[in-house]
Enzyme design. Structure first.
Site, PDB file in Angstrom:
ATOM      1  CG  ASP A 199      -1.923  -1.179   1.185  1.00 23.31           C
ATOM      2  OD1 ASP A 199      -1.935  -1.932   0.195  1.00 23.31           O
ATOM      3  OD2 ASP A 199      -2.652  -1.371   2.183  1.00 23.31           O
TER       4      ASP A 199
ATOM      5  CB  CYS B 205      -2.182  -2.692   5.402  1.00 25.09           C
ATOM      6  SG  CYS B 205      -3.837  -1.987   5.324  1.00 25.09           S
TER       7      CYS B 205
ATOM      8  CE  LYS C  13      -3.434  -4.569   1.433  1.00 27.62           C
ATOM      9  NZ  LYS C  13      -4.166  -3.623   2.269  1.00 27.62           N
TER      10      LYS C  13
HETATM   11  N1  TIU Z   1      -2.596   0.233   4.350  1.00 33.00           N
HETATM   12  C1  TIU Z   1      -2.999   0.488   5.601  1.00 33.00           C
HETATM   13  O1  TIU Z   1      -2.275   0.297   6.559  1.00 33.00           O
HETATM   14  N2  TIU Z   1      -4.289   1.023   5.751  1.00 33.00           N
HETATM   15  C2  TIU Z   1      -4.661   1.840   6.771  1.00 33.00           C
HETATM   16  O2  TIU Z   1      -5.811   2.256   6.854  1.00 33.00           O
HETATM   17  N3  TIU Z   1      -3.707   2.167   7.689  1.00 33.00           N
HETATM   18  C3  TIU Z   1      -3.819   3.023   8.731  1.00 33.00           C
HETATM   19  O3  TIU Z   1      -2.882   3.116   9.523  1.00 33.00           O
HETATM   20  N4  TIU Z   1      -4.908   3.762   8.857  1.00 33.00           N
END
Ligand code: TIU
Length: 220
Positions: free
Chosen positions: A24, A162, A129
């Site tokens: 991400d 994530c 995802k």
């Molecule tokens: N990719 C991921 O970690 N999504 C989140 O929403 N992370 C947060 O720390 N909010």
């Protein structure tokens, strides 16, 4: 096997069966006006790791080892975004709402793109995802099995959300997991260090952790 110095003890990397997983690294999490900022976070903290993630990607490319990039994203009709996810954070700026980089966390919007310095190259695996974990409602397991992958090296954001969820899902499915500590970041420094401790405690209960320079030195 290549032995990599790591916490809590050396990680054995199988060069023929190892993939890098970059979680991400999207504008939505690291740039102003994206989903991360809509949750009240200081996104500049995450920008600091971009050069290291980029170097890690370059190392795997130089080795010819596979790379899997993930994007947290939802379909434009939000049919894959349950209320239990959407009704969180600032409800005036929810997933799917319009922001300066397009609709927050929606597939295909400018903010949903991976940052240029970490962008996937042609032929690399890219996985959209809808959840935090990369195995939830995705073809991840089939993709990794088709590529003969048994070992996963993790990077990306955020460490305790994530990245940690994906690493736990992977370990439960039998993958040997290594987290690159300076190629991952959290909006909360204490959560990053706690996540690394939790993952590696109890004799690598979920996996191992090491900095990029140590991994690079080991793989040559
Ligand atoms: N990719 C991921 O970690 N999504 C989140 O929403 N992370 C947060 O720390 N909010």
């Amino acid at each position: 096997m290549i032995e990599v110095k790591a916490a809590p003890f050396p990680y054995k990397l199988d060069p023929a069966h190892t993939a890098l997983v970059v979680i991400d690294m999207q504008r939505d999490f690291v740039e102003h006006g994206g989903f991360g900022e809509s949750l009240g976070n200081d996104v500049t903290r995450l920008q600091a790791i971009i050069p290291t993630v980029s170097d890690l990607i370059a190392l795997f490319r130089a080795k010819g080892w596979p790379i899997l990039h993930t994007r947290e994203s939802h379909l434009p009709d939000l049919s894959d975004c349950p209320p239990a996810k959407r009704n969180r954070g600032d409800v005036s700026q929810r997933i799917g709402d319009a922001g300066p980089m397009g609709r927050l966390l929606v597939r295909g919007e400018p903010g949903n793109a991976i940052v240029d310095a970490c962008a996937p190259a042609p032929g690399e695996m890219v996985l959209d995802k809808p959840g935090k974990g990369m195995f939830c409602h995705t073809d991840c397991e089939a993709m990794l099995q088709a590529a003969g992958i048994t070992h996963l090296v993790f990077a990306g954001v955020t460490t305790e959300v994530c990245v940690q969820t994906s690493m736990r899902e992977a370990n439960d499915r039998g993958y040997e997991c290594l987290l690159v500590t300076d190629a991952t970041e959290s909006y909360f420094p204490q959560f990053k260090s706690a996540a690394i401790e939790m993952l590696t405690a109890q004799g690598a209960i979920v996996g191992w952790a090491t900095p990029f320079s140590t991994l690079k030195e080991a793989v040559g």
